[in-house]
Design a protein around this motif. Sequence first.
Motif, PDB file in Angstrom:
ATOM      1  N   LYS A  96       0.909  -1.178  -0.095  1.00  0.00           N
ATOM      2  CA  LYS A  96       0.054  -0.012   0.132  1.00  0.00           C
ATOM      3  C   LYS A  96       0.749   1.224   0.012  1.00  0.00           C
ATOM      4  N   GLY A  97       2.016   1.299   0.738  1.00  0.00           N
ATOM      5  CA  GLY A  97       2.905   2.313   0.826  1.00  0.00           C
ATOM      6  C   GLY A  97       3.579   2.538  -0.390  1.00  0.00           C
ATOM      7  N   GLN A  98       3.974   1.345  -1.285  1.00  0.00           N
ATOM      8  CA  GLN A  98       4.524   1.617  -2.645  1.00  0.00           C
ATOM      9  C   GLN A  98       3.359   2.371  -3.534  1.00  0.00           C
ATOM     10  N   GLN A  99       2.298   1.712  -3.446  1.00  0.00           N
ATOM     11  CA  GLN A  99       1.272   2.310  -4.330  1.00  0.00           C
ATOM     12  C   GLN A  99       1.172   3.880  -4.214  1.00  0.00           C
ATOM     13  N   ASP A 100       1.054   4.043  -2.858  1.00  0.00           N
ATOM     14  CA  ASP A 100       0.826   5.653  -2.498  1.00  0.00           C
ATOM     15  C   ASP A 100       2.407   6.495  -3.127  1.00  0.00           C
ATOM     16  N   ALA A 101       3.518   5.820  -3.163  1.00  0.00           N
ATOM     17  CA  ALA A 101       4.592   6.600  -3.426  1.00  0.00           C
ATOM     18  C   ALA A 101       4.573   6.673  -5.082  1.00  0.00           C
ATOM     19  N   LEU A 102       4.160   5.554  -5.569  1.00  0.00           N
ATOM     20  CA  LEU A 102       4.257   5.548  -7.151  1.00  0.00           C
ATOM     21  C   LEU A 102       2.857   6.703  -7.693  1.00  0.00           C
ATOM     22  N   HIS A 103       1.878   6.765  -6.916  1.00  0.00           N
ATOM     23  CA  HIS A 103       0.967   7.761  -7.372  1.00  0.00           C
ATOM     24  C   HIS A 103       1.407   9.075  -7.034  1.00  0.00           C
ATOM     25  N   GLN A 104       2.200   9.389  -5.935  1.00  0.00           N
ATOM     26  CA  GLN A 104       2.706  10.686  -5.710  1.00  0.00           C
ATOM     27  C   GLN A 104       3.668  11.016  -6.685  1.00  0.00           C
ATOM     28  N   SER A 105       4.480  10.084  -7.061  1.00  0.00           N
ATOM     29  CA  SER A 105       5.415  10.372  -8.086  1.00  0.00           C
ATOM     30  C   SER A 105       4.813  10.704  -9.636  1.00  0.00           C
ATOM     31  N   ALA A 106       3.688   9.902  -9.957  1.00  0.00           N
ATOM     32  CA  ALA A 106       3.100  10.190 -11.192  1.00  0.00           C
ATOM     33  C   ALA A 106       2.457  11.383 -10.978  1.00  0.00           C
ATOM     34  N   VAL A 107       1.781  11.915 -10.099  1.00  0.00           N
ATOM     35  CA  VAL A 107       1.382  13.022  -9.900  1.00  0.00           C
ATOM     36  C   VAL A 107       2.387  14.122 -10.167  1.00  0.00           C
ATOM     37  N   ARG A 108       3.635  14.150  -9.281  1.00  0.00           N
ATOM     38  CA  ARG A 108       4.562  15.213  -9.746  1.00  0.00           C
ATOM     39  C   ARG A 108       5.094  15.110 -11.025  1.00  0.00           C
ATOM     40  N   LYS A 109       5.027  14.172 -11.838  1.00  0.00           N
ATOM     41  CA  LYS A 109       5.398  14.329 -12.993  1.00  0.00           C
ATOM     42  C   LYS A 109       4.377  14.672 -14.199  1.00  0.00           C
ATOM     43  N   ASN A 110       3.144  14.933 -13.546  1.00  0.00           N
ATOM     44  CA  ASN A 110       2.100  14.798 -14.540  1.00  0.00           C
ATOM     45  C   ASN A 110       1.534  13.710 -15.462  1.00  0.00           C
ATOM     46  N   CYS A 111       1.996  12.557 -15.068  1.00  0.00           N
ATOM     47  CA  CYS A 111       1.506  11.175 -15.746  1.00  0.00           C
ATOM     48  C   CYS A 111       0.210  10.941 -15.597  1.00  0.00           C
ATOM     49  N   ASN A 112      -0.544  10.296 -16.703  1.00  0.00           N
ATOM     50  CA  ASN A 112      -1.895  10.153 -16.481  1.00  0.00           C
ATOM     51  C   ASN A 112      -2.115   8.509 -16.254  1.00  0.00           C
ATOM     52  N   ILE A 113      -1.759   8.306 -14.860  1.00  0.00           N
ATOM     53  CA  ILE A 113      -1.643   7.093 -14.384  1.00  0.00           C
ATOM     54  C   ILE A 113      -2.930   7.010 -13.286  1.00  0.00           C
ATOM     55  N   PRO A 114      -4.031   6.112 -13.293  1.00  0.00           N
ATOM     56  CA  PRO A 114      -4.918   6.235 -11.984  1.00  0.00           C
ATOM     57  C   PRO A 114      -4.288   5.701 -10.874  1.00  0.00           C
ATOM     58  N   PRO A 115      -4.830   6.185  -9.643  1.00  0.00           N
ATOM     59  CA  PRO A 115      -4.313   5.941  -8.492  1.00  0.00           C
ATOM     60  C   PRO A 115      -4.730   4.367  -8.288  1.00  0.00           C
ATOM     61  N   ALA A 116      -4.209   3.685  -7.496  1.00  0.00           N
ATOM     62  CA  ALA A 116      -4.081   2.184  -7.407  1.00  0.00           C
ATOM     63  C   ALA A 116      -5.570   1.813  -7.013  1.00  0.00           C
ATOM     64  N   ALA A 117      -6.346   1.257  -8.003  1.00  0.00           N
ATOM     65  CA  ALA A 117      -7.595   0.833  -7.645  1.00  0.00           C
ATOM     66  C   ALA A 117      -7.812  -0.408  -6.651  1.00  0.00           C
ATOM     67  N   ALA A 118      -6.609  -1.096  -6.442  1.00  0.00           N
ATOM     68  CA  ALA A 118      -6.684  -2.226  -5.738  1.00  0.00           C
ATOM     69  C   ALA A 118      -6.799  -2.180  -4.259  1.00  0.00           C
ATOM     70  N   ALA A 119      -6.241  -1.037  -3.848  1.00  0.00           N
ATOM     71  CA  ALA A 119      -6.133  -0.800  -2.128  1.00  0.00           C
ATOM     72  C   ALA A 119      -7.663  -0.391  -1.714  1.00  0.00           C
ATOM     73  N   ASP A 120      -8.398   0.422  -2.886  1.00  0.00           N
ATOM     74  CA  ASP A 120      -9.729   0.993  -2.686  1.00  0.00           C
ATOM     75  C   ASP A 120     -10.607  -0.013  -2.786  1.00  0.00           C
ATOM     76  N   ALA A 121     -10.522  -0.947  -3.652  1.00  0.00           N
ATOM     77  CA  ALA A 121     -11.458  -2.078  -3.867  1.00  0.00           C
ATOM     78  C   ALA A 121     -11.667  -3.104  -2.780  1.00  0.00           C
TER      79      ALA A 121
END
Length: 122
Positions: A96-121
């Motif tokens: 879950k921490g890796q998912q968060d770190a990856l999402h934060q990195s994607a947001v900083r780079k303006n990547c169009n990667i959806p947040p981890a749906a697995a953790a929410d599901a």
Amino acid sequence: MKSSMLLAATAAIIVVAGCAKRPETIAPAYVSTLPYQNLSCGQLAEEMARVNAAYTTAAQAQNDAATGDAWGVFLLGMPTSTLSGANVAAQVASLKGQQDALHQSAVRKNCNIPPAAAADAQ
């Protein structure tokens, strides 16, 4: 009589507290974004897919452990899955921490990667 009831209640609380948690109740562990800062958007997406797949597997194992513990406590009075090492809560927290770190990195780079749906599901 009172002391035996108190002892039984205390033992029951200790046994239930030792049970495996459901993955949705496990907080993410802190994971630095530093390892992901030099990755491209495509590489971040690939890593997110890998981490999401690993999370799905770990979350299922943790759910199985929690169910096994519930049955173990009900039938034997002991959290059998946790005692046998089937509890993978630390792995779930790390993923879950890796998912968060990856999402934060994607947001900083303006990547169009959806947040981890697995953790929410879960």
